[in-house]
Design an enzyme around this catalytic site. Structure first.
Site, mmCIF file in Angstrom:
data_model
loop_
_atom_site.group_PDB
_atom_site.id
_atom_site.type_symbol
_atom_site.label_atom_id
_atom_site.label_comp_id
_atom_site.label_asym_id
_atom_site.label_seq_id
_atom_site.Cartn_x
_atom_site.Cartn_y
_atom_site.Cartn_z
ATOM 1 N N PHE A 18 1.020 -0.988 -0.015
ATOM 2 C CA PHE A 18 -0.176 0.047 0.047
ATOM 3 C C PHE A 18 0.643 1.386 0.051
ATOM 4 O O PHE A 18 2.035 1.238 0.436
ATOM 5 C CB PHE A 18 -0.956 0.063 1.162
ATOM 6 C CG PHE A 18 -1.803 -1.204 1.276
ATOM 7 C CD1 PHE A 18 -2.326 -1.669 2.651
ATOM 8 C CD2 PHE A 18 -2.452 -1.850 0.149
ATOM 9 C CE1 PHE A 18 -3.138 -2.556 2.543
ATOM 10 C CE2 PHE A 18 -3.108 -2.837 0.027
ATOM 11 C CZ PHE A 18 -3.395 -3.273 1.710
ATOM 12 N N SER A 146 -5.613 3.687 8.310
ATOM 13 C CA SER A 146 -5.243 3.822 6.868
ATOM 14 C C SER A 146 -4.910 2.362 6.316
ATOM 15 O O SER A 146 -4.054 1.989 6.530
ATOM 16 C CB SER A 146 -4.219 4.769 6.436
ATOM 17 O OG SER A 146 -4.611 6.202 6.900
ATOM 18 N N SER A 147 -5.577 1.969 5.073
ATOM 19 C CA SER A 147 -5.310 0.781 4.258
ATOM 20 C C SER A 147 -5.271 -0.560 5.111
ATOM 21 O O SER A 147 -6.251 -0.945 5.756
ATOM 22 C CB SER A 147 -3.788 0.948 3.371
ATOM 23 O OG SER A 147 -3.631 0.094 2.628
ATOM 24 N N SER A 148 -4.149 -1.116 5.306
ATOM 25 C CA SER A 148 -3.997 -2.264 6.429
ATOM 26 C C SER A 148 -4.460 -1.934 7.565
ATOM 27 O O SER A 148 -5.071 -2.631 8.390
ATOM 28 C CB SER A 148 -2.621 -2.707 6.332
ATOM 29 O OG SER A 148 -2.430 -4.048 7.052
ATOM 30 N N HIS A 287 -5.876 4.877 -3.738
ATOM 31 C CA HIS A 287 -5.540 4.215 -2.529
ATOM 32 C C HIS A 287 -4.283 5.099 -1.814
ATOM 33 O O HIS A 287 -3.157 5.266 -2.468
ATOM 34 C CB HIS A 287 -5.006 3.072 -2.756
ATOM 35 C CG HIS A 287 -4.887 2.183 -1.401
ATOM 36 N ND1 HIS A 287 -5.948 1.735 -1.060
ATOM 37 C CD2 HIS A 287 -3.822 1.774 -0.876
ATOM 38 C CE1 HIS A 287 -5.915 0.979 0.113
ATOM 39 N NE2 HIS A 287 -4.390 1.000 0.038
#
Length: 303
Positions: A18, A146-148, A287
């Site tokens: 990411f 955020s993300s993971s 992303h």
């Protein structure tokens, strides 16, 4: 068992990373500290904490969870929460992934189970230690990522709902979507990432609720951000995450209370299902969706 609730989930080794968050962060007056003795830490998650100089009495807590390739100190540097803590007087906990790729375990049975001995268990113990150590207000604990870290935010809200009052999710997936039927720790799930795990609000709710069997107390209100051109965690994951929490809260996913264009900014659309759930879809954004710190403060009740 949790596994009986899940659909066609495939796992592979992590093949993509990411992108880190880019953010303008003002200078802080406090300093980041590493804590190593916060209690049981079954998976070796690192704990970093920021205590502002302007610490409130009975302060709130924000748990801020980093993206893949990230660390707790990195998220401290590249997110606005420490700066905001100086304004509002809350403590920030920055967990740090123990894995080489910097992602979180949101795939194993252990992490997807209350007190199961996974990453989620370690992070929960950071919260209880901080409440005890600093006399923090247990009713003002919030989680974001955020993300993971957004994936883990959903997992924390499902596995430890009693700990959190609210969560914000920046470009994640539903709790349980990355589940590994081979019990892989820190596994990548391409089927979920590509938006191919699609089911009903009721089914998603049952997946979340199975992470803490028998729990009947309050659950954190959730605010879900996602970008329309996300090619790491496809946009369908936004809809599935909103379905999950709509199901948990008993909202009719197909009939939200309102939809507001250009909110909180141009090309963002906010959908409100009720007091406990908002979805924010960012047209033209990839992303990940940038952190909206001021809006987080409003959602958490600090502002």
């Amino acid at each position: 068992m949790l596994s009986t609730h899940l659909l066609f989930l495939a796992t592979t080794l992590l093949t993509s990373l990411f992108h880190p968050i880019a953010a303008h962060v003002a200078k802080r007056s406090g300093s980041l500290q590493q804590i190593t003795d916060f209690g049981d830490n079954p998976t070796g998650v690192g704990m970093y904490i920021y205590v502002p100089n302007n610490l409130a009495s009975n302060p709130g807590i924000v748990v801020a969870i980093h993206y893949c390739t990230g660390t707790g100190p990195g998220y401290y540097s590249n997110s606005p929460y420490a700066t905001l803590s100086e304004q509002y007087g809350f403590i920030v906990i920055y967990p740090s992934s123990p894995y080489s790729g910097g992602c979180w375990d949101v795939s194993s049975q252990a992490t997807l189970t209350h007190n199961g001995g996974g990453n989620s268990n370690s992070i929960a113990n950071m919260v209880t230690w901080t409440i005890s150590e600093y006399g923090a207000d247990s009713k003002k604990v919030y989680v974001t990522g955020s993300s993971s870290g957004a994936m883990m935010t959903n997992v924390m809200a499902a596995t430890y709902p009693e700990l959190f009052a609210a969560g914000t999710v920046y470009s994640g997936v539903s709790a349980g979507c990355f589940y590994s039927d081979t019990n892989q720790v820190d596994g990548w799930n391409s089927t979920c990432a590509q938006g191919d795990v699609i089911t009903t609000p009721e089914h998603w709710a049952s997946i979340a609720e199975a992470m803490y069997p028998g729990y009947s107390g309050s659950r954190p209100k959730m605010q879900i951000y996602h970008g329309s051109v996300d090619t790491t965690l496809y946009p369908q994951n936004y809809y599935e995450t909103c379905k999950q929490w709509a199901g948990v809260f008993g909202y009719d996913y197909s009939a939200p209370e309102s939809t507001e264009a250009n909110t909180p900014q141009t090309n963002y659309e906010t959908t409100i299902w009720g007091d406990n759930l908002q979805g924010i879809f960012a047209t033209g954004v990839g992303h990940t969706v940038p952190i909206h710190g001021d809006k987080d403060m409003e959602w958490f009740g600090f502002a």
